[in-house]
Design a protein around this motif. Structure first.
Motif, short mmCIF file in Angstrom:
data_model
loop_
_atom_site.label_atom_id
_atom_site.label_comp_id
_atom_site.label_asym_id
_atom_site.label_seq_id
_atom_site.Cartn_x
_atom_site.Cartn_y
_atom_site.Cartn_z
N VAL A 1 36.51 41.35 64.63
CA VAL A 1 35.76 42.02 65.72
C VAL A 1 36.45 41.91 67.07
O VAL A 1 36.07 42.61 68.02
N MET B 1 33.02 36.48 65.24
CA MET B 1 32.07 36.74 66.33
C MET B 1 32.03 35.60 67.33
O MET B 1 31.63 35.79 68.48
N ARG C 1 29.47 41.43 72.67
CA ARG C 1 28.97 41.46 71.30
C ARG C 1 28.33 42.81 70.98
O ARG C 1 28.50 43.36 69.90
N GLU C 2 27.57 43.32 71.94
CA GLU C 2 26.93 44.62 71.74
C GLU C 2 27.97 45.71 71.61
O GLU C 2 27.84 46.63 70.79
N LYS D 1 29.53 45.55 68.12
CA LYS D 1 28.62 46.09 67.10
C LYS D 1 28.56 47.61 67.15
O LYS D 1 28.61 48.29 66.11
N GLN D 2 28.47 48.15 68.36
CA GLN D 2 28.39 49.60 68.50
C GLN D 2 29.66 50.27 68.00
O GLN D 2 29.61 51.32 67.35
N GLU E 1 29.71 50.01 64.07
CA GLU E 1 28.61 50.76 63.47
C GLU E 1 28.77 52.26 63.69
O GLU E 1 28.37 53.07 62.86
N HIS F 1 27.25 43.67 58.88
CA HIS F 1 26.90 42.35 59.40
C HIS F 1 28.02 41.83 60.30
O HIS F 1 29.18 42.22 60.17
N PHE F 2 27.63 40.91 61.19
CA PHE F 2 28.58 40.32 62.14
C PHE F 2 28.44 38.81 62.06
O PHE F 2 27.36 38.26 62.30
N SER G 1 23.35 33.67 61.08
CA SER G 1 23.89 35.02 60.86
C SER G 1 24.52 35.13 59.48
O SER G 1 24.39 36.16 58.80
#
Length: 857
Positions: free
Chosen positions: A404, A442, A451-452, A455-456, A459, A476-477, A498
């Motif tokens: 990530v 992460m 982090r957001e 994820k965006q 995804e 998943h992260f 998580s």
């Protein structure tokens, strides 16, 4: 690294340093970092006015970590040393800022760390060198606390600030440097090894693991099916001993029993090198089983499964198999550091190992019915097509792992799309329900905003307009290492939580979705055998009671029809052999015709090959880029021929012809047996039809891979989803190795070198592909594919014929027995049949209970 901050002034500066006319495209992250490092190290050397021999040796020792002898990077390094010295770049703050402005905070700290290693070459840090590094650090906005950590680490004097040490460990985490190159990952790892270790969190808690309660519950249902299979098998054997059931039913129930015994959830872990796959597996298992390191590690397919004792089995490509020690496992399962840094594809291409199987009695996940397939990194693997097919064969679910801390690479995007297609049996652009995309590391993203964004970003690609996955909780992260650390230390934290959320989603899919299908299929197969057994028992009872009488003429007619059925089975086998020969001949002709025009098509595609690497500064990487694009285009061409010519035309016509003939022969047998049924009041022809339907149902349940018998409309599904099946991999590895070993341009700056390298890659690759050795391998693989498609069909038709023959042979045996039995014996037999019928019907009821329980598991 933010290369958008590279200005024309930076390009001009690098041109002066290297003595080469560079363009914006040539200024790669590696070139920028290396130029910055040379500048800082040279500044440390010259700041005190003297240059010691030890300093020269240390300079080369540090810089040589980033290259191998005779490589382009090694030659570039020497150009930079010469250029920085002549231009005195280390004295000019503005020049250093131009070089370092695109660097990330982690990369700047790595620079300073190597500066301190340079300064300590003679065993102590000179005051002027310390002051110089302080000025550089201030210009780079590196905290002064970090300098104290480096100074103490290299001089071994003073007490280190634990907070600053933790921050440096965080910022120098090797995964942060994957964007640069593997050598930079290794360099960061080496520097961390010099620093004191992070303070361990002391805890009195016991080692914790992730529990897999739902999978364990599912195993209970699988064991119940196992028990019912045994019970049905026992009943069939008893009835066979009394001549009430044919022996073919024993074969049927044994086959189902073996399937249930070997029934496991197959879980594949896939991704590029150095994404943390081995660490993820260790976290899933709750134990450090797989060898893990920061640079590429896994070099072969490893399968982790339950076994009654801990042992490791190594299987080789030549068919040899041997048990090896755990120490040998760690050696054989990993690639060498030299290969990981520079010659990765070459070592992988020459590996003699097919796979390594690790059996363990105490791994919770494996003892809960899961087999884990750990793949080597697929981004540089010459056998990527073959390996992807192998690990996804009969796979229940696949986990794709990515880092990530950086964007998805183009290679990862292509690999994800490839996984989606293969998991959907060749259907393109349909999202996969059994693919989990997991973002790792992460813990390296500290801010909530970061982090957001992570994820965006993931995804958006995975679940966007052309989705890769479908289903709930497929993305998943996590941080596999942080979760594993928490388990080993016996603590609960956000990373472990998580990770547990991820494993729960995986567990639910395996039990509720994949597991439910497995249970239903097994129950259906057992019920089918019970249904056949009940029919046969009814007819045995009628025979015993004299309701089915066979005259001598009818007996002779039955024997005649049995002989004819056997003859038809022989005709089918001869036909299949002839069809295989004809199909192979047609396929070979088609391949040769396709190959005649391949050169022109590949030449057209080569015009679109592109690389960001400079033919002078990064010639080896440029060659690798063009080689990968050659192999990609060649693979696409072979796939296209495989699908459009081999699968959709040649194999399809062959299967249609064969299935039509098999259907004719089976229908003729059914018609003959139907006449016999009408004469002697049996229903054996209907049981034959049930056997055909059962085989085709099982075949359809496997996604159409293998072969039904073409009766009842299953032939279209029987065609293989052509994804290479090793067809491509058997030649591309040799092509890649031939290209890599055939260059000798040297570091020359002349016009057209890009095109010359491209042309040479094309010529060498195409020559190797067309070689006699490659074509022999193609012929061998082509024959293997054709044999696989057709042989399974004749085996299934022979099985149906054998079952039908066995029914009538068993009937004749019962007739003989009925004539010899007295009334008392018949009553005993009737009671026995009724008892066994009730036992089988009770099993049917209890099997339905298993289905009901599995639905609510």
């Amino acid at each position: 690294m933010d290369t958008s901050r590279v200005t024309s002034e930076t390009v001009d500066l690098l041109s002066r340093i290297t003595g080469q006319k560079l363009s914006q495209r040539d200024v790669t992250p590696q070139v920028l970092f290396l130029a910055s490092l040379v500048t800082v190290l040279m500044g440390v050397i010259f700041v005190d006015g003297t240059v010691e021999e030890q300093e020269k040796q240390r300079l080369l020792k540090i810089l040589y970590r980033f290259s191998l002898p005779e490589s382009d990077v090694r030659r570039l390094t020497h150009l930079m040393i010469k250029g920085v010295k002549e231009n005195q770049t280390y004295k000019k703050n503005q020049d250093l800022l131009k070089l370092t402005s695109p660097l990330s905070e982690s990369e700047k700290i790595l620079l300073i760390g190597f500066g301190y290693e340079m300064s300590s070459a003679d065993g102590e840090i000179d005051l002027r060198e310390k002051q110089y590094l302080g000025i550089v650090a201030k210009n780079l906005d590196v905290k002064s606390e970090y300098l104290e950590v480096f100074e103490i680490a290299f001089t071994h004097q003073g007490n280190i600030d634990a907070s600053a040490l933790n921050e440096i460990h965080f910022l120098l985490h090797p995964s942060r440097f994957q964007e640069l190159d593997t050598v930079f990952v290794k360099a960061a790892s080496d520097l961390l090894a010099i620093l004191p270790a992070k303070p361990e969190i002391k805890t009195n808690q016991k080692h914790t693991t992730v529990s897999y309660d739902e999978l364990k519950k599912f195993q209970v249902y699988r064991q119940e099916l196992d028990n019912y299979c045994n019970l049905v098998s026992q009943i069939i054997h008893e009835c066979k001993d009394h001549s009430f059931l044919p022996s073919t039913l024993i074969d049927d129930i044994t086959e189902v029993y073996n399937k249930i015994q070997n029934q496991r959830f197959r879980l594949a872990v896939v991704g590029e090198f150095s994404q943390g796959k081995s660490t993820l597996l260790n976290a899933l298992l709750g134990e450090e089983i797989q060898p893990a390191r920061e640079i590429p590690c896994s070099g072969t397919i490893s399968i982790l499964k339950y076994g009654t004792k801990k042992r490791v089995i190594c299987r080789y490509k030549n068919g040899k198999e041997e048990e090896i020690s755990l120490e040998d496992y760690h050696l054989k399962a990993t690639i060498s550091e030299e290969a990981a840094i520079e010659c990765l594809s070459d070592e992988l291409a020459h590996s003699e190992i097919e796979e390594i199987i690790f059996e363990h009695p105490d791994l919770d996940l494996c003892s809960s019915g899961v087999e884990i397939i750990d793949s080597p990194g697929l981004n540089e693997h010459p056998d990527r097509t073959l390996i992807t097919h192998k690990i996804l064969q009969n796979t229940d679910a696949a986990i794709f792992l990515t880092n990530v801390s950086r964007s998805l690479t183009q290679g990862e995007r292509e690999l994800l799309q490839d996984l989606r297609t293969k998991l959907n049996y060749g259907k393109e652009n349909e999202p996969a329900n059994n693919l989990f995309v997991v973002g790792n590391f992460m813990d390296l993203v500290r801010t909530e905003k970061g982090r957001e964004q992570v994820k965006q970003r993931i995804e958006r690609f995975v679940s966007g307009q052309n989705p890769i996955v479908i289903g709930e909780n497929r993305v998943h992260f996590i941080s596999a290492q942080a979760a594993l650390d928490a388990m080993l230390q016996g603590i609960e934290d956000e990373y472990l939580q998580s990770f547990k959320d991820f494993t729960l989603s995986l567990e639910k899919f395996l039990t509720f979705e994949s597991g439910k299908v497995k249970i239903h299929q097994s129950v259906e197969q057992i019920n089918r055998i019970i249904h056949k057994s009940l029919n046969n028992l009814s007819q045995s009872e009628q025979t015993s009671e004299g309701k089915i009488q066979i005259s001598e003429a009818q007996k002779l007619e039955i024997l005649e029809k049995i002989g004819e059925a056997s003859g038809r089975d022989v005709r089918i086998r001869i036909l299949v052999s002839n069809v295989i020969d004809e199909v192979y001949e047609l396929a070979s002709e088609s391949w040769d015709e396709w190959r005649e025009e391949l050169g022109d098509r590949m030449a057209e595609k080569s015009a679109f090959w592109h690389s960001e690497h400079n033919p002078v500064l990064s010639q080896d990487k440029l060659i690798k880029d063009y080689t990968n694009q050659f192999i990609r285009d060649l693979s696409q061409e072979i796939d296209k021929w495989g699908n459009q010519s081999l699968k959709d035309v040649i194999l399809k016509k062959g299967i249609e012809y064969l299935d039509a003939n098999i259907a004719y022969e089976l229908e003729a047998i059914q018609a003959d047996f139907q006449k016999l049924d009408q004469q002697i009041q049996t229903n054996f022809s209907q049981q034959m039809k049930l056997s055909i339907k059962g085989i085709n149902d099982d075949f359809m349940g496997l996604g159409g891979i293998g072969g039904g018998i073409g009766v009842g409309g299953a032939l279209a599904v029987g065609l293989i989803a052509f994804t290479g099946l090793g067809f491509i991999a058997i030649v591309v590895a040799a092509v890649a190795a031939a290209i890599a070993g055939s260059f000798g341009f040297g570091l020359l700056d002349f016009d057209g070198l890009h095109d010359q390298i491209k042309i040479k890659v094309f010529e060498i690759g195409f020559e190797k592909f067309n070689s006699e050795e490659s074509m022999d391998k193609v012929s061998e693989k082509l024959n293997e594919i054709i044999q696989t498609v057709f042989i399974s069909r004749v085996e299934n038709s022979s099985r149906v014929i054998a079952e039908a023959i066995s029914l009538y042979e068993n009937l004749l045996e019962q007739q003989e027995k009925a004539h010899q039995d007295n009334l008392e014996q018949r009553e005993i037999e009737k009671a026995f049949i009724n008892q066994k019928r009730q036992e089988l019907e009770q099993v049917q009821k209890e099997l339905q209970d298993v289905i009901n329980k599995s639905i609510t598991v």
